[in-house]
Design an enzyme around this catalytic site. Structure first.
Site, PDB file in Angstrom:
ATOM      1  CD  GLU A   1     -60.620 -61.925  79.758  1.00 26.79           C
ATOM      2  OE1 GLU A   1     -60.855 -61.568  78.585  1.00 26.79           O
ATOM      3  OE2 GLU A   1     -61.101 -62.941  80.266  1.00 26.79           O
TER       4      GLU A   1
ATOM      5  CD  GLU B   1     -49.171 -65.918 101.311  1.00 30.25           C
ATOM      6  OE1 GLU B   1     -49.173 -65.226 102.339  1.00 30.25           O
ATOM      7  OE2 GLU B   1     -50.197 -66.181 100.644  1.00 30.25           O
TER       8      GLU B   1
END
Length: 311
Positions: free
Chosen positions: A95, A126
């Site tokens: 963004e 992960e």
């Protein structure tokens, strides 16, 4: 995944100590409640998130100041995370270019499992403690950069490994966790540990923990961009016009902040090559585009200082 009973026992012991994994008796009847009551209860839980974030204001401010200093030296902000936490970092990074006119390389989001993990779960990614280091090396990480690790549990190996590597080469490191005394907090210079308590659905850290993470990353980029002069009087002035809505917003911004009509705003933007900041400076001071451009450069892009210099 644990492959023997001793590792499983150790993991179960760790999970039992995490607030985000706790099971509370008052939620035992959720499946029996009507929808309106479920909405009220979940909303009541969420109201505590902003309070928990406020308690870590000093740590967040330290991170913002450090990030800003490194941005001014040409450094980058790099988020690392897995699952929901990784997606939040990727979202915030994506963004920044349209909102603040930044180069896409200035704020980067890395997620365990790569781009596939943005849309689809890659749960075992992960656990790779070396992957983030490899990715940070590939980015050419330096001491001018900032690495922010995000993990609700605070123990994600991917994030721990990345933070340790980043700190080892002198980059600024910060950790956003949802549990006290987290592994990622210990690995980072700045520990932002926001304890939001047991989740509405036990262990579902996309809920309160995820909301807290989103609030913090909003602050890290928004406040550092304010300090870099990407806004003026609380308005975006470095936005990139990529569609009709943003074109209209740029005209409206110039009209509001310069106090001119649509024709003058449109003309100023045209002469300024679409730059809201440059158009505002020319209207505020009467300077031509060439002189205004030089003043902005001398002021490190901070509009308020450029206006003072030309007034």
């Amino acid at each position: 995944m644990p492959n023997d009973s001793s590792r499983l026992d150790a993991l179960l012991e760790v999970l039992a100590q995490l607030d985000t994994e706790a099971v509370t008796s008052e939620r035992g009847d959720l499946d029996l409640l009507d929808t309106a009551e479920l909405v009220r209860r979940m909303n009541a839980e969420d109201q505590g998130v902003s309070i928990a974030v406020a308690e870590r204001a000093d740590e967040i401010a330290r991170a913002v100041d450090g990030i800003t200093q490194r941005f001014r030296r040409g450094g980058r902000l790099i988020y690392i995370g897995a699952g929901t936490a990784g997606r939040i970092g990727v979202l915030d990074a994506s963004e920044c270019p349209p909102t603040f006119g930044t180069d896409p390389s200035m704020v980067v989001g890395l997620i365990a499992g790569g781009d596939t993990a943005i849309r689809s779960a890659v749960e075992d990614a992960e656990d790779d403690a070396d992957a983030a280091e490899q990715e940070l090396r590939a980015l050419g990480l330096t001491e001018r950069d900032t690495v922010v690790g995000i993990s609700a549990s605070g123990r994600t190996p991917y994030v721990v490994g990345g933070l340790r590597y980043a700190r080892g080469i002198g980059a600024l490191t910060a950790a956003i966790a949802s549990n006290h005394n987290s592994d990622i907090g210990a690995a980072a210079k700045i520990a932002i540990e926001i304890v939001t308590g047991p989740e509405f659905i036990s262990g579902s850290t996309r809920l309160k923990a995820g909301t807290a993470q989103k609030l913090v990353v909003n602050m890290l980029t928004t406040l550092s961009m304010i300090k870099l002069g990407k806004t003026y009087r609380g308005v975006m002035v470095d936005l990139v016009v990529t569609n009709e809505k943003l074109h209209a917003r740029s005209i409206r911004t110039v009209m509001q902040l310069a106090g001119v009509g649509i024709d003058d705003a449109t003309q100023a933007l045209r002469l300024a090559g679409g730059s809201v900041k440059l158009a505002l400076l020319t209207l505020a001071t009467g300077a031509d585009v060439e002189r205004a451009t030089a003043a902005l450069s001398a002021a490190d892009g901070i509009l308020r200082e450029a206006i003072l210099a030309l007034s």
